[in-house]
Scaffold this active site. Structure first.
Site, PDB file in Angstrom:
ATOM      1  CE  LYS A  13      -5.440  10.485  12.097  1.00 46.48           C
ATOM      2  NZ  LYS A  13      -6.327   9.349  12.413  1.00 46.48           N
ATOM      3  CG  HIS A  21      -4.415  11.293   7.408  1.00 45.90           C
ATOM      4  ND1 HIS A  21      -3.390  10.560   7.955  1.00 45.90           N
ATOM      5  CD2 HIS A  21      -5.558  10.694   7.819  1.00 45.90           C
ATOM      6  CE1 HIS A  21      -3.910   9.584   8.684  1.00 45.90           C
ATOM      7  NE2 HIS A  21      -5.208   9.642   8.630  1.00 45.90           N
ATOM      8  N   GLY A  49       0.450   4.057   9.863  1.00 42.77           N
ATOM      9  CA  GLY A  49       1.012   3.813  11.198  1.00 42.77           C
ATOM     10  C   GLY A  49       0.845   4.998  12.132  1.00 42.77           C
ATOM     11  N   GLY A  59      -1.746  -5.505  10.994  1.00 40.74           N
ATOM     12  CA  GLY A  59      -0.516  -4.910  11.499  1.00 40.74           C
ATOM     13  C   GLY A  59       0.741  -5.628  11.026  1.00 40.74           C
ATOM     14  NE  ARG A  85       1.429  -0.717   6.482  1.00 37.28           N
ATOM     15  CZ  ARG A  85       0.363  -1.259   7.058  1.00 37.28           C
ATOM     16  NH1 ARG A  85      -0.685  -0.511   7.341  1.00 37.28           N
ATOM     17  NH2 ARG A  85       0.343  -2.539   7.358  1.00 37.28           N
ATOM     18  CB  SER A 143      -3.793  -0.678   5.452  1.00 35.88           C
ATOM     19  OG  SER A 143      -4.299  -0.271   6.694  1.00 35.88           O
ATOM     20  NE  ARG A 190      -6.086  -4.677   7.008  1.00 37.65           N
ATOM     21  CZ  ARG A 190      -5.317  -5.510   6.304  1.00 37.65           C
ATOM     22  NH1 ARG A 190      -5.771  -6.669   5.934  1.00 37.65           N
ATOM     23  NH2 ARG A 190      -4.070  -5.154   5.948  1.00 37.65           N
ATOM     24  CE  LYS A 210      -6.333   2.565   8.219  1.00 40.86           C
ATOM     25  NZ  LYS A 210      -7.081   3.063   9.418  1.00 40.86           N
TER      26      LYS A 210
HETATM   27  S1  PPS Z   1      -5.399   6.076  10.350  1.00 43.84           S
HETATM   28  O1  PPS Z   1      -6.864   5.791  10.295  1.00 43.84           O
HETATM   29  O2  PPS Z   1      -4.927   6.660   9.088  1.00 43.84           O
HETATM   30  O3  PPS Z   1      -5.037   6.882  11.508  1.00 43.84           O
HETATM   31  O4  PPS Z   1      -4.735   4.629  10.472  1.00 43.84           O
HETATM   32  P1  PPS Z   1      -3.226   4.346  10.920  1.00 43.84           P
HETATM   33  O5  PPS Z   1      -3.154   4.294  12.376  1.00 43.84           O
HETATM   34  O6  PPS Z   1      -2.301   5.261  10.190  1.00 43.84           O
HETATM   35  O7  PPS Z   1      -2.959   2.915  10.309  1.00 43.84           O
HETATM   36  C1  PPS Z   1      -3.641   1.768  10.694  1.00 43.84           C
HETATM   37  C2  PPS Z   1      -2.760   0.604  10.290  1.00 43.84           C
HETATM   38  O8  PPS Z   1      -1.681   0.495  11.236  1.00 43.84           O
HETATM   39  C3  PPS Z   1      -1.764  -0.764  11.879  1.00 43.84           C
HETATM   40  N1  PPS Z   1      -1.306  -0.649  13.269  1.00 43.84           N
HETATM   41  C4  PPS Z   1      -0.242  -1.286  13.741  1.00 43.84           C
HETATM   42  N2  PPS Z   1       0.633  -2.120  13.146  1.00 43.84           N
HETATM   43  C5  PPS Z   1       1.604  -2.643  13.938  1.00 43.84           C
HETATM   44  N3  PPS Z   1       1.736  -2.392  15.242  1.00 43.84           N
HETATM   45  C6  PPS Z   1       0.891  -1.569  15.880  1.00 43.84           C
HETATM   46  N4  PPS Z   1       1.033  -1.322  17.180  1.00 43.84           N
HETATM   47  C7  PPS Z   1      -0.155  -0.979  15.116  1.00 43.84           C
HETATM   48  N5  PPS Z   1      -1.169  -0.126  15.397  1.00 43.84           N
HETATM   49  C8  PPS Z   1      -1.851   0.061  14.272  1.00 43.84           C
HETATM   50  C9  PPS Z   1      -3.238  -1.133  11.767  1.00 43.84           C
HETATM   51  O9  PPS Z   1      -3.428  -2.496  12.030  1.00 43.84           O
HETATM   52  C10 PPS Z   1      -3.498  -0.734  10.332  1.00 43.84           C
HETATM   53  O10 PPS Z   1      -2.825  -1.557   9.388  1.00 43.84           O
HETATM   54  P2  PPS Z   1      -3.466  -2.875   8.726  1.00 43.84           P
HETATM   55  O11 PPS Z   1      -2.457  -3.322   7.708  1.00 43.84           O
HETATM   56  O12 PPS Z   1      -4.760  -2.478   8.109  1.00 43.84           O
HETATM   57  O13 PPS Z   1      -3.605  -3.861   9.829  1.00 43.84           O
END
Ligand code: PPS
Length: 309
Positions: free
Chosen positions: A120, A122, A63, A273, A144, A152, A271, A61
């Site tokens: 990818k 983790h 990014g 972002g 993050r 998140s 969700r 979560k």
């Molecule tokens: S995972 O399942 O671990 O691969 O998830 P991951 O992609 O690392 O993280 C998901 C969170 O990143 C936000 N997100 C973004 N934020 C800003 N801009 C863009 N383009 C974007 N894409 C994904 C996503 O909304 C999740 O964060 P939260 O805070 O839950 O919204």
């Protein structure tokens, strides 16, 4: 083509979803991982990448999906249509993920792809298969800030019906602080890559920088990958990877996973972002406990997370 692949993936998961469950955690070298990952651990550890493969490493979560999309676009000179050829987990396999058949595991997907592959993970640094270091593969790490990452992850653990039951928010905070969630301690994760970044081929990024100045970070990624795209292409990449555009894009919003696995009615994958959403979740008492503990766990490093968040 893209639509067909997406359907195939979705159908495969749908078909297998009867055998999908909230998996228990089993420690591997001190890191709790879901049992279905541990089952294939030896194959994950033995994975032999090509030197041209690119590893995107994150605590869950932080990014990941955003960075995967930016890099796929960079590799395709900003061609958005090319990056709609398949959903994110097909274009950029998740190294350690292993699901019941017929869902392909990350390793199975990788077998059928030609390098350079965008992979990818983790896994914390000490669990990264040694082949990545021996081949000096480029690694892009995204960190993050802890509180937003935790919020998140809490929503994700509620909607991802494979992850262990998150339980109530209050207890979840303590599980996070104790490193008891899938993929272990956030603190050890961000520190592990930070401490290796000078010695290895690691670009260390922050989600908050991507939010504040995406163009700048896209350019840093481009240079790290020895790519060169025009200013116009960079603009297109920034535009295609805004939160809104990725939320509306069926190839990036994880609608490829059926609700029996990702129940997006509980919480969407894309969700909010935002930076600072933790302020809507932590009570003053929880902030105090969390920050006191944070000081202790992070005292041995000086990672420049923003102080205002
Ligand atoms: S995972 O399942 O671990 O691969 O998830 P991951 O992609 O690392 O993280 C998901 C969170 O990143 C936000 N997100 C973004 N934020 C800003 N801009 C863009 N383009 C974007 N894409 C994904 C996503 O909304 C999740 O964060 P939260 O805070 O839950 O919204």
């Amino acid at each position: 083509m893209a639509e067909k692949e997406e359907l195939t993936y979705k159908e495969a998961i749908q078909e297998a979803s009867g055998s999908i469950t909230r998996f228990p955690l089993i420690p591997v070298k001190g890191v709790p991982l879901m049992s279905y990952i541990v089952e294939i651990w030896d194959s994950i550890w033995a994975f032999s990448p090509d030197p041209s493969d690119i590893l995107i490493a994150t605590y869950p979560k932080a990014g990941t999906t955003w960075t995967q999309e930016i890099i796929d676009l960079l590799l395709h000179n900003g061609d958005a249509a090319a990056c709609k050829r398949a959903p994110t987990p097909i274009r950029s396999p998740f190294l350690e993920i292993n699901s019941p058949p017929p869902i392909p595991s990350g390793l199975d997907l990788l077998k059928n792809m030609n390098p350079p592959r965008l992979i990818k993970t983790h896994l914390p640094f000490h669990l990264v298969p040694p082949g990545f270091l021996e081949k000096n593969c480029k690694i892009i790490y995204v960190a993050r800030n802890a509180k937003d990452n935790l919020v998140s992850y809490f929503y994700f653990d509620n909607m991802n019906l494979c992850q262990p039951e998150p339980g109530p928010w209050e207890g979840y905070i303590h599980k996070f602080m104790r490193g008891e969630l899938s993929w272990g301690s956030w603190y050890d994760h961000v520190k592990g890559y930070w401490l290796e970044k000078e010695k290895r081929n690691i670009l260390y990024l922050f989600y908050e920088d991507l939010k504040e100045n995406p163009r700048h970070e896209v350019e840093r990624i481009m240079r790290f990958l020895d790519l060169s795209v025009s200013d116009e292409v960079i603009d297109k990449i920034v535009e295609n990877t805004t939160f809104k555009n990725m939320k509306d894009n069926p190839m990036t919003n994880y609608s490829c996973i059926p609700p029996s696995v990702f129940d997006q009615s509980i919480s969407p994958f894309m969700r909010k972002g935002e930076v600072g959403d933790w302020k809507n979740h932590f009570t003053p008492e929880q902030i105090k406990i969390f920050e006191e503990d944070y000081e202790k766990q992070m005292k041995d490093v000086n990672i420049p997370f923003r102080s205002l968040i």
